[in-house]
Design an enzyme around this catalytic site. Structure first.
Site, PDB file in Angstrom:
ATOM      1  N   LYS A  13       1.031  -1.132   0.023  1.00 55.42           N
ATOM      2  CA  LYS A  13       0.014   0.060   0.060  1.00 55.42           C
ATOM      3  C   LYS A  13       0.857   1.436   0.017  1.00 55.42           C
ATOM      4  CE  LYS A  13      -1.153  -0.541   4.825  1.00 55.42           C
ATOM      5  NZ  LYS A  13       0.313  -0.295   5.456  1.00 55.42           N
ATOM      6  N   ARG A  90      -6.499   3.150  11.421  1.00 55.29           N
ATOM      7  CA  ARG A  90      -6.093   1.780  11.557  1.00 55.29           C
ATOM      8  C   ARG A  90      -7.066   1.098  12.502  1.00 55.29           C
ATOM      9  NH1 ARG A  90       0.151  -0.191  11.535  1.00 55.29           N
ATOM     10  NH2 ARG A  90       0.452   0.443   9.372  1.00 55.29           N
ATOM     11  N   ARG A 129      12.394  -9.377   4.135  1.00 56.05           N
ATOM     12  CA  ARG A 129      13.132  -8.144   4.354  1.00 56.05           C
ATOM     13  C   ARG A 129      14.288  -8.103   5.095  1.00 56.05           C
ATOM     14  NH1 ARG A 129       7.993  -4.706   6.291  1.00 56.05           N
ATOM     15  NH2 ARG A 129       6.858  -4.616   4.374  1.00 56.05           N
ATOM     16  N   ARG A 162      15.394  -7.222  10.729  1.00 53.49           N
ATOM     17  CA  ARG A 162      14.914  -6.656  12.022  1.00 53.49           C
ATOM     18  C   ARG A 162      14.105  -7.426  12.698  1.00 53.49           C
ATOM     19  NH1 ARG A 162      12.218  -1.269   9.713  1.00 53.49           N
ATOM     20  NH2 ARG A 162      10.797  -3.166   9.165  1.00 53.49           N
ATOM     21  N   ARG A 173       1.276  -8.780  13.929  1.00 58.13           N
ATOM     22  CA  ARG A 173       0.521  -7.621  13.210  1.00 58.13           C
ATOM     23  C   ARG A 173      -0.442  -7.884  12.229  1.00 58.13           C
ATOM     24  NH1 ARG A 173       6.213  -6.033  12.371  1.00 58.13           N
ATOM     25  NH2 ARG A 173       5.988  -6.704  10.199  1.00 58.13           N
TER      26      ARG A 173
END
Ligand code: ZN
Length: 223
Positions: A13, A90, A129, A162, A173
């Site tokens: 997004k 959110r 990632r 990370r 999440r």
């Protein structure tokens, strides 16, 4: 025109908001970017936000709305009054708050784009990632390869994962998204504002689908 892009982390997004914003003359307003700027500037707010995000939780509604309000003021003073929201709202409380922030400015939400991506694809994207421990460059090994495994192309530093890209944090999440953010689709759906776009295709195809949805929304809001 004010647009909200809703989707879980890893749905692309942010990328889409970057691409679409200039096309429709809207400024991107990303709460993630605003939080990161506060963290980088080591403001008292930034230190608090850093702690909240490191624990995998959402920043409180009130704090988030205050940051958005301030940003809307800054953009308005630059003569910008068209926004594309990324990563905000959110929660339903934030959506109600956004309605009020826009209403006081004589504005409203005009369209909501929902980006859907299967959960296993999201998990693969996020767990791929890496960040360079030397220069901080970001990589996503699901979309690109480096010349040497786990080594930064730019500085030769070690690529690391990370903590918030570890599987446990990713699942947390996604759960928060399903529990708190997905109900927004009903909130805006009741007003006929939501268009669902398949986010599991090429960036260009996703972009085309969003532009198409927005031109339909523009016609509707004029009718
Ligand atoms: Zn590097």
């Amino acid at each position: 025109m004010n647009i909200i892009v809703i989707g879980p982390q890893g749905s692309g997004k942010g990328t889409q908001a970057d691409l679409i914003g200039p096309k429709i003359g809207a400024a991107k307003l990303s709460t993630g970017d605003l939080f990161r700027a506060e963290i980088a500037a080591e403001t008292p707010l930034g230190l608090r936000v850093k702690e909240i995000l490191a624990s995998g939780n959402l920043v409180e509604d009130e704090l988030t709305l205050a940051i958005v309000d301030e940003r809307l003021n800054t953009l308005a003073s630059d003569g910008i009054s068209s926004y594309i929201f990324d990563g905000f709202p959110r929660t339903t409380a934030q959506a109600v708050g956004l309605d009020q922030l826009l209403e006081t400015r004589g504005q409203k939400v005009d369209a909501v784009i929902e980006l859907t991506v299967p959960e296993d694809v999201l998990i693969e994207r996020m767990s791929s990632r890496r960040v360079c421990s030397g220069c901080g460059a970001n990589y996503n090994l699901a979309f690109q390869t480096t010349q040497r495994d786990d080594i930064c192309d730019q500085c030769g530093g070690q690529l690391v994962q990370r903590p918030d890209d570890m599987p446990g944090a990713i699942r947390k999440r996604l759960q928060l998204y399903n529990d708190l953010t997905k109900p927004l689709l009903d909130f805006y759906g009741a007003r006929g504002l939501v268009t669902t776009v398949d986010g599991n295709q090429d960036v260009e195809r996703v972009q085309e689908a969003i532009v198409h949805a927005l031109s339909a929304a523009a016609i509707n809001s004029e009718a």
